[in-house]
Design a protein around this motif. Structure first.
Motif, PDB file in Angstrom:
ATOM      1  N   ASP A   1       0.837  -1.215   0.000  1.00 15.91           N
ATOM      2  CA  ASP A   1       0.000   0.000   0.000  1.00 15.91           C
ATOM      3  C   ASP A   1       0.865   1.256   0.000  1.00 15.91           C
ATOM      4  O   ASP A   1       0.524   2.251  -0.648  1.00 15.91           O
ATOM      5  CB  ASP A   1      -0.954   0.007   1.203  1.00 15.91           C
ATOM      6  N   HIS A   2       1.977   1.203   0.713  1.00 22.68           N
ATOM      7  CA  HIS A   2       2.905   2.350   0.727  1.00 22.68           C
ATOM      8  C   HIS A   2       3.463   2.579  -0.683  1.00 22.68           C
ATOM      9  O   HIS A   2       3.521   3.717  -1.151  1.00 22.68           O
ATOM     10  CB  HIS A   2       4.034   2.101   1.727  1.00 22.68           C
ATOM     11  N   ALA A   3       3.850   1.497  -1.349  1.00 21.72           N
ATOM     12  CA  ALA A   3       4.369   1.612  -2.721  1.00 21.72           C
ATOM     13  C   ALA A   3       3.283   2.129  -3.664  1.00 21.72           C
ATOM     14  O   ALA A   3       3.560   2.955  -4.544  1.00 21.72           O
ATOM     15  CB  ALA A   3       4.901   0.267  -3.202  1.00 21.72           C
ATOM     16  N   LYS A   4       2.052   1.681  -3.476  1.00 21.28           N
ATOM     17  CA  LYS A   4       0.940   2.146  -4.309  1.00 21.28           C
ATOM     18  C   LYS A   4       0.684   3.640  -4.102  1.00 21.28           C
ATOM     19  O   LYS A   4       0.353   4.347  -5.047  1.00 21.28           O
ATOM     20  CB  LYS A   4      -0.334   1.354  -3.998  1.00 21.28           C
ATOM     21  N   ALA A   5       0.840   4.099  -2.871  1.00 27.50           N
ATOM     22  CA  ALA A   5       0.615   5.522  -2.583  1.00 27.50           C
ATOM     23  C   ALA A   5       1.679   6.393  -3.236  1.00 27.50           C
ATOM     24  O   ALA A   5       1.427   7.559  -3.539  1.00 27.50           O
ATOM     25  CB  ALA A   5       0.604   5.758  -1.068  1.00 27.50           C
ATOM     26  N   GLU A   6       2.830   5.829  -3.494  1.00 34.17           N
ATOM     27  CA  GLU A   6       3.947   6.569  -4.086  1.00 34.17           C
ATOM     28  C   GLU A   6       3.977   6.473  -5.614  1.00 34.17           C
ATOM     29  O   GLU A   6       4.727   7.197  -6.261  1.00 34.17           O
ATOM     30  CB  GLU A   6       5.277   6.028  -3.545  1.00 34.17           C
ATOM     31  N   ASN A   7       3.204   5.538  -6.181  1.00 31.08           N
ATOM     32  CA  ASN A   7       3.254   5.260  -7.628  1.00 31.08           C
ATOM     33  C   ASN A   7       1.853   5.075  -8.193  1.00 31.08           C
ATOM     34  O   ASN A   7       1.000   4.499  -7.532  1.00 31.08           O
ATOM     35  CB  ASN A   7       4.051   3.979  -7.885  1.00 31.08           C
ATOM     36  N   SER A   8       1.641   5.525  -9.416  1.00 33.47           N
ATOM     37  CA  SER A   8       0.329   5.341 -10.048  1.00 33.47           C
ATOM     38  C   SER A   8       0.228   4.002 -10.773  1.00 33.47           C
ATOM     39  O   SER A   8      -0.856   3.580 -11.145  1.00 33.47           O
ATOM     40  CB  SER A   8       0.046   6.483 -11.022  1.00 33.47           C
ATOM     41  N   ASN A   9       1.358   3.352 -10.982  1.00 35.09           N
ATOM     42  CA  ASN A   9       1.348   2.004 -11.531  1.00 35.09           C
ATOM     43  C   ASN A   9       2.586   1.275 -11.021  1.00 35.09           C
ATOM     44  O   ASN A   9       3.593   1.894 -10.689  1.00 35.09           O
ATOM     45  CB  ASN A   9       1.298   2.001 -13.060  1.00 35.09           C
ATOM     46  N   LEU A  10       2.489  -0.042 -10.922  1.00 33.18           N
ATOM     47  CA  LEU A  10       3.589  -0.878 -10.457  1.00 33.18           C
ATOM     48  C   LEU A  10       3.686  -2.117 -11.331  1.00 33.18           C
ATOM     49  O   LEU A  10       2.686  -2.566 -11.887  1.00 33.18           O
ATOM     50  CB  LEU A  10       3.370  -1.299  -8.996  1.00 33.18           C
ATOM     51  N   ILE A  11       4.882  -2.656 -11.430  1.00 35.91           N
ATOM     52  CA  ILE A  11       5.111  -3.878 -12.187  1.00 35.91           C
ATOM     53  C   ILE A  11       6.053  -4.763 -11.371  1.00 35.91           C
ATOM     54  O   ILE A  11       6.875  -4.259 -10.596  1.00 35.91           O
ATOM     55  CB  ILE A  11       5.684  -3.558 -13.590  1.00 35.91           C
ATOM     56  N   LEU A  12       5.919  -6.056 -11.525  1.00 37.68           N
ATOM     57  CA  LEU A  12       6.782  -6.997 -10.816  1.00 37.68           C
ATOM     58  C   LEU A  12       6.839  -8.319 -11.562  1.00 37.68           C
ATOM     59  O   LEU A  12       6.034  -8.568 -12.468  1.00 37.68           O
ATOM     60  CB  LEU A  12       6.297  -7.212  -9.381  1.00 37.68           C
ATOM     61  N   HIS A  13       7.779  -9.148 -11.160  1.00 40.16           N
ATOM     62  CA  HIS A  13       7.866 -10.524 -11.635  1.00 40.16           C
ATOM     63  C   HIS A  13       7.811 -11.429 -10.410  1.00 40.16           C
ATOM     64  O   HIS A  13       8.431 -11.130  -9.385  1.00 40.16           O
ATOM     65  CB  HIS A  13       9.160 -10.769 -12.412  1.00 40.16           C
ATOM     66  N   VAL A  14       7.084 -12.516 -10.527  1.00 46.92           N
ATOM     67  CA  VAL A  14       6.966 -13.481  -9.439  1.00 46.92           C
ATOM     68  C   VAL A  14       6.958 -14.876 -10.061  1.00 46.92           C
ATOM     69  O   VAL A  14       6.397 -15.084 -11.141  1.00 46.92           O
ATOM     70  CB  VAL A  14       5.690 -13.223  -8.594  1.00 46.92           C
ATOM     71  N   TYR A  15       7.626 -15.806  -9.393  1.00 49.08           N
ATOM     72  CA  TYR A  15       7.647 -17.175  -9.897  1.00 49.08           C
ATOM     73  C   TYR A  15       6.249 -17.788  -9.795  1.00 49.08           C
ATOM     74  O   TYR A  15       5.577 -17.660  -8.774  1.00 49.08           O
ATOM     75  CB  TYR A  15       8.649 -18.031  -9.130  1.00 49.08           C
ATOM     76  N   LYS A  16       5.844 -18.442 -10.858  1.00 44.75           N
ATOM     77  CA  LYS A  16       4.516 -19.051 -10.909  1.00 44.75           C
ATOM     78  C   LYS A  16       4.322 -20.067  -9.783  1.00 44.75           C
ATOM     79  O   LYS A  16       3.243 -20.184  -9.218  1.00 44.75           O
ATOM     80  CB  LYS A  16       4.313 -19.715 -12.277  1.00 44.75           C
ATOM     81  N   LYS A  17       5.392 -20.785  -9.437  1.00 43.21           N
ATOM     82  CA  LYS A  17       5.299 -21.790  -8.373  1.00 43.21           C
ATOM     83  C   LYS A  17       5.188 -21.157  -6.982  1.00 43.21           C
ATOM     84  O   LYS A  17       4.860 -21.855  -6.024  1.00 43.21           O
ATOM     85  CB  LYS A  17       6.506 -22.723  -8.419  1.00 43.21           C
ATOM     86  N   ASN A  18       5.440 -19.878  -6.857  1.00 40.75           N
ATOM     87  CA  ASN A  18       5.293 -19.185  -5.575  1.00 40.75           C
ATOM     88  C   ASN A  18       3.817 -18.776  -5.449  1.00 40.75           C
ATOM     89  O   ASN A  18       3.462 -17.600  -5.515  1.00 40.75           O
ATOM     90  CB  ASN A  18       6.232 -17.976  -5.502  1.00 40.75           C
ATOM     91  N   GLU A  19       2.974 -19.779  -5.293  1.00 39.42           N
ATOM     92  CA  GLU A  19       1.527 -19.578  -5.338  1.00 39.42           C
ATOM     93  C   GLU A  19       1.028 -18.605  -4.268  1.00 39.42           C
ATOM     94  O   GLU A  19       0.106 -17.834  -4.520  1.00 39.42           O
ATOM     95  CB  GLU A  19       0.809 -20.917  -5.217  1.00 39.42           C
ATOM     96  N   HIS A  20       1.628 -18.641  -3.109  1.00 44.94           N
ATOM     97  CA  HIS A  20       1.209 -17.730  -2.035  1.00 44.94           C
ATOM     98  C   HIS A  20       1.372 -16.276  -2.485  1.00 44.94           C
ATOM     99  O   HIS A  20       0.472 -15.456  -2.323  1.00 44.94           O
ATOM    100  CB  HIS A  20       2.023 -18.008  -0.769  1.00 44.94           C
ATOM    101  N   ALA A  21       2.515 -15.971  -3.085  1.00 47.21           N
ATOM    102  CA  ALA A  21       2.768 -14.601  -3.546  1.00 47.21           C
ATOM    103  C   ALA A  21       1.854 -14.248  -4.719  1.00 47.21           C
ATOM    104  O   ALA A  21       1.322 -13.135  -4.775  1.00 47.21           O
ATOM    105  CB  ALA A  21       4.235 -14.438  -3.947  1.00 47.21           C
TER     106      ALA A  21
END
Length: 149
Positions: free
Chosen positions: A89-109
């Protein structure tokens, strides 16, 4: 409380980075993370880092390179207590858009980011690990509303 990174945080957050990566990515050999430790530590000054701390205990952090979330890590003992959401939420408040990469097997994330309004753009193979990763983005609803007014 969320606060900016201080140089004296470096060793502590790198320990957290290593422990969390090894734990969350059991499908990747732990040596991969150990072998990348020094190069990641060297990149810390290039990132914008926010630390989540309570009672003088660092419980998590998020690292941004402009609108790219390079990583978000919460100590295992403090996971599922809303810390990741607060950091995001802090990152969202500082940015109007965000991008990331996450491993597909990291289902929790993956589920966490979907719940927090991110969408999957596409899948790709991480050349370094051979694992499938998802590119995910978040765009502020306020930004969209303002653009159409």
């Amino acid at each position: 409380m969320i606060r900016p990174f201080k140089v004296q945080d470096a060793d502590l957050i790198m320990k957290l980075w290593l422990e969390t990566n090894v734990s969350a990515h059991s499908f990747i050999n732990a040596d991969y993370w150990r072998n990348n430790y020094d190069s990641v530590k060297e990149m810390l000054p290039d990132a914008t880092l926010y630390i989540y701390e309570e009672n003088n205990v660092v419980q998590g952090f998020i690292g941004l390179m402009n609108a790219y979330i390079a990583g978000m890590f919460v100590s295992q003992q403090f996971q599922s207590k809303g810390i990741g959401k607060k950091l995001l939420d802090h990152a969202k408040a500082e940015n109007s858009n965000l991008i990331l990469h996450v491993y597909k097997k990291n289902e929790h994330a993956v589920h966490f980011y979907l719940r927090e309004g991110f969408v999957i753009n596409h899948e790709q193979t991480d050349e370094k690990t051979g694992e499938i990763e998802l590119e995910m983005t978040w765009i502020s609803r306020n930004r969209n509303r303002n653009e159409h007014e």
